[in-house]
Write an enzyme that holds these catalytic residues in place. Structure first.
Site, mmCIF file in Angstrom:
data_model
loop_
_atom_site.group_PDB
_atom_site.id
_atom_site.type_symbol
_atom_site.label_atom_id
_atom_site.label_comp_id
_atom_site.label_asym_id
_atom_site.label_seq_id
_atom_site.Cartn_x
_atom_site.Cartn_y
_atom_site.Cartn_z
ATOM 1 C CG ASP A 46 -2.130 -0.944 0.988
ATOM 2 O OD1 ASP A 46 -2.342 -1.394 -0.154
ATOM 3 O OD2 ASP A 46 -2.844 -1.222 1.971
ATOM 4 N N GLY A 47 2.015 1.208 0.656
ATOM 5 C CA GLY A 47 2.912 2.368 0.669
ATOM 6 C C GLY A 47 3.408 2.721 -0.725
ATOM 7 C CG ASN A 123 -4.206 5.722 3.302
ATOM 8 O OD1 ASN A 123 -5.136 5.331 2.602
ATOM 9 N ND2 ASN A 123 -3.212 4.931 3.675
ATOM 10 C CD GLU A 124 -3.114 8.344 7.217
ATOM 11 O OE1 GLU A 124 -1.994 8.403 6.642
ATOM 12 O OE2 GLU A 124 -3.746 7.293 7.332
ATOM 13 N NE ARG A 149 -5.791 23.548 26.867
ATOM 14 C CZ ARG A 149 -6.856 24.339 26.702
ATOM 15 N NH1 ARG A 149 -8.020 23.803 26.351
ATOM 16 N NH2 ARG A 149 -6.760 25.643 26.884
ATOM 17 C CG ASP A 151 -0.027 12.945 22.103
ATOM 18 O OD1 ASP A 151 0.204 13.788 22.985
ATOM 19 O OD2 ASP A 151 0.267 11.738 22.212
ATOM 20 C CB ALA A 186 -2.936 11.007 23.229
#
Length: 266
Positions: A46-47, A123-124, A149, A151, A186
């Site tokens: 996929d990469g 993808n993103e 707030r 990561d 997170a």
């Protein structure tokens, strides 16, 4: 006359397959054309297909992609090396169907009126602070939604919902839905700070805009690319006008791919 190009992962197995495909297709009188291919064959995983997508992102309306995987079953790379002859004959001899998947548009605006930067993601895209805690105002459709707030944030396409988004607890979205998904990385939630705590799915006519609260410098990823952007005024996400096209020579339904990738036994 069909024109084709091949993108290889670069390892010996992929390079051998690349040479075979190029030879076979040339024997069928297809023309190898790296600049203006009608079809791009990705050999690797996929990469490798993500790399091919970005290489030919200026030709999305003219180029279709197909993936051969040389390792594990890929989400985009679904042909195996032992199916090579079958794939070559299909490319050379059959009119193929194309299926279209939605893409993510990332528009970065800068302080002091610098030139805007636009990216397309298959993808993103993720946004993180360079050093301090990531604090950002999230606007949806021009209205303030929350001060986040944590990561960072991950914004994904439907086909990318099975990638990093899934690892963050996001939903898997069928790529027939023109949507984007925002997943938290997170988040900080206590008596003072509060975020929604759930992934958000936005339809194609909604935009999400992130505006810095403290530091204007961010690490922004677009698929496999990691970029440092300084003096950022805002980052806008929306469903792109462009779509990616995949060449389909046989049915491979999305939910079967999800099953085979995450549940099915090898």
């Amino acid at each position: 006359m069909k024109k084709f190009a091949i993108t290889s992962k670069g390892d010996s197995k992929s390079n051998v397959l690349t040479h075979k495909i190029r030879t076979y297709l040339s024997d069928f009188d297809l023309i190898y054309d790296e600049d203006q291919p009608d079809i791009v064959i990705s050999v690797g995983g996929d990469g490798t297909l993500l790399y091919a997508f970005h290489r030919y992102s200026r030709r999305l309306d003219k180029t279709a992609f197909v993936g051969v995987h040389t390792g594990h079953l890929g989400f985009y790379a679904d042909w195996t090396p032992d199916e090579l002859e079958k794939l070559v004959i299909a490319i050379a001899k059959t009119p193929y169907q194309t299926i279209e998947y939605p893409l993510l548009e990332v528009l970065i605006r800068y302080q002091h009126g610098g030139k805007e930067t636009t990216y397309l993601a298959l993808n993103e895209s993720t946004v993180k602070s360079v050093d301090a805690t990531f604090v950002i105002d999230v606007e949806i459709r021009g209205q303030h939604f929350e001060r986040f707030r944590g990561d960072g944030l991950c914004v994904s396409t439907p086909s990318g919902s099975t990638a990093y988004n899934k690892a963050l607890g996001g939903a898997i979205i069928h790529p027939s839905l023109p949507a984007i998904q925002i997943a938290e990385m997170a988040s900080i939630n206590n008596r003072v700070f509060r975020t929604i705590g759930s992934p958000l799915i936005l339809p194609s006519h909604h935009t999400c805009v992130l505006k810095p609260v403290n530091s204007p410098d961010f690490h922004i990823t677009v698929d496999h690319l990691t970029l440092l952007h300084k003096d950022v005024k805002s980052i806008q996400f929306r469903v792109a006008d462009q779509k990616v096209r995949f060449a389909r020579f046989r049915p491979f339904p999305f939910w079967k791919r999800v099953h085979d990738s995450f549940i099915g036994e090898e």
